[in-house]
Design a protein around this motif. Sequence first.
Motif, short mmCIF file in Angstrom:
data_model
loop_
_atom_site.label_atom_id
_atom_site.label_comp_id
_atom_site.label_asym_id
_atom_site.label_seq_id
_atom_site.Cartn_x
_atom_site.Cartn_y
_atom_site.Cartn_z
N PHE A 12 0.81 -1.22 0.00
CA PHE A 12 0.00 0.00 0.00
C PHE A 12 0.85 1.27 0.00
O PHE A 12 0.30 2.38 -0.05
CB PHE A 12 -0.94 -0.01 1.21
N ARG A 13 2.16 1.11 0.07
CA ARG A 13 3.03 2.28 -0.04
C ARG A 13 3.25 2.71 -1.49
O ARG A 13 3.80 3.78 -1.75
CB ARG A 13 4.40 1.97 0.57
N ALA A 14 2.84 1.88 -2.42
CA ALA A 14 3.15 2.13 -3.83
C ALA A 14 2.64 3.49 -4.33
O ALA A 14 3.40 4.23 -4.97
CB ALA A 14 2.60 0.99 -4.70
N PRO A 15 1.37 3.86 -4.08
CA PRO A 15 0.92 5.17 -4.60
C PRO A 15 1.72 6.34 -4.03
O PRO A 15 2.00 7.31 -4.75
CB PRO A 15 -0.55 5.22 -4.16
N ARG A 16 2.08 6.25 -2.76
CA ARG A 16 2.83 7.36 -2.16
C ARG A 16 4.26 7.42 -2.70
O ARG A 16 4.77 8.49 -3.03
CB ARG A 16 2.86 7.21 -0.63
N LEU A 17 4.91 6.26 -2.80
CA LEU A 17 6.27 6.25 -3.33
C LEU A 17 6.31 6.63 -4.81
O LEU A 17 7.28 7.21 -5.29
CB LEU A 17 6.90 4.87 -3.13
N LEU A 331 1.41 4.01 -14.27
CA LEU A 331 2.49 3.07 -14.59
C LEU A 331 3.57 3.07 -13.51
O LEU A 331 4.16 2.03 -13.21
CB LEU A 331 3.09 3.43 -15.95
N ALA A 332 3.82 4.25 -12.94
CA ALA A 332 4.81 4.33 -11.86
C ALA A 332 4.33 3.54 -10.64
O ALA A 332 5.14 2.89 -9.95
CB ALA A 332 5.07 5.78 -11.49
N ILE A 333 3.03 3.58 -10.36
CA ILE A 333 2.50 2.79 -9.25
C ILE A 333 2.74 1.30 -9.49
O ILE A 333 3.15 0.56 -8.58
CB ILE A 333 0.99 3.07 -9.07
#
Length: 406
Positions: A12-17, A331-333
């Motif tokens: 769940f850290r993916a969108p923030r990172l 795509l970055a997510i």
Amino acid sequence: MIKFYFDIRDVFRAPRLALSGKKILVQFMGLLIGYLGFLLLSYIAFFSAGSSFGETWEYHGLFPMSDFPFTAWYSWVIFGIGCLFALVCWLLASAMVGKITYEQLKGDDFYSSKEALRFLKKNWSSVMLTPFSLLVFIAFLIICGIIIGLLGKIPYVGEIGVGIFFLIPLFAAALFLAYVIFIFVFSLLLAPAIVATTKEDTFEVIVQTFSVIWNQAWRYFLYTGLLGVMAKVGIFIFGYFSFRATQLIYFSCGILMKEKLADIFEEALSYITIPTHLLDYFSNIFPGINFRFHLPEIGPGVYLDWSGSISTFLIAISLVFIIFMVISYGLAILSVGQTLTYVILRKKKDDENLLERKTEMEEEEERREAEEKAKEEAEKEEAKPEEKPAGETGESEEKTKEETGS
């Protein structure tokens, strides 16, 4: 170093990172370069099919993605090469984003895109050859099936042979082929993350891809499914604010420009020939849920003078950039999430913490220290007095005695 739990919480850290200008820009550049190559080769394919540049531009604009008039095989080949080029650019950009994410997880928040590009120059082959090798293997098995079908045309013997060997090995081979195709699809997501975190060669990346999906199947598909949902929602939110920002520009500038700005925007939108179902997909929060922002309908455009035409073209390019920026965040997510997923699953599978591996800076420092140490030892060796052979030493002593006696 970021505190890592090695479980679903990290996904769940993916969108923030991923919400990083550096990562979005890298993904954007990959998308843009891939798009330009696709656009060029698509126009060449349309031209080879008999459509002039003007006709293609009039009916397809900046996105020749439908109503293909291709009848000759070479037109399809050219178009396919364009699609393949875009795919390769996306894979390479994903590897760069994965590398930036990996270094960030290890505590290096200042790892630059330039360093990621330098890393990619050394490891690009593993990113590209992993899915390509699987594709070649798939093609080989399919060709084997075609050959068996050809042998099956032999009267009596061929028909009986197909019946005898249908279960084993034909069905077994076909089942394995279906599994390899399945692995190939997900290698497009996972291979860049594996290369970014381990710097392995092509063979090892293929082995790790099979190993992760086989040994950690439910975790991998659960995490990837969650990433797909988060990427879709992220695109929707970013797209919504981008749409409202464009509306603000239109409203504020239109107070004085009025119909002139309306005509320019209408003509600019006529260049954005993205299929309607794709626009509907990205403007809706999720398929099956009617919660969307309504994009303006794309009309045939209006006639403008030369200055208006230039403004129209520039605005159309800007709108394409905005669309690509929104998609790049999604795509970055996915790229960040696949990197997180592989770090988690490598720990679950092999009990190896990839975050404890040495960073490139540490490896560079060790290499530099080793070179300096070797240089110092070489200088010490050169500084030592040269030892003369025993025979030469005895002769010199006798000569000294003779000179003294005389």
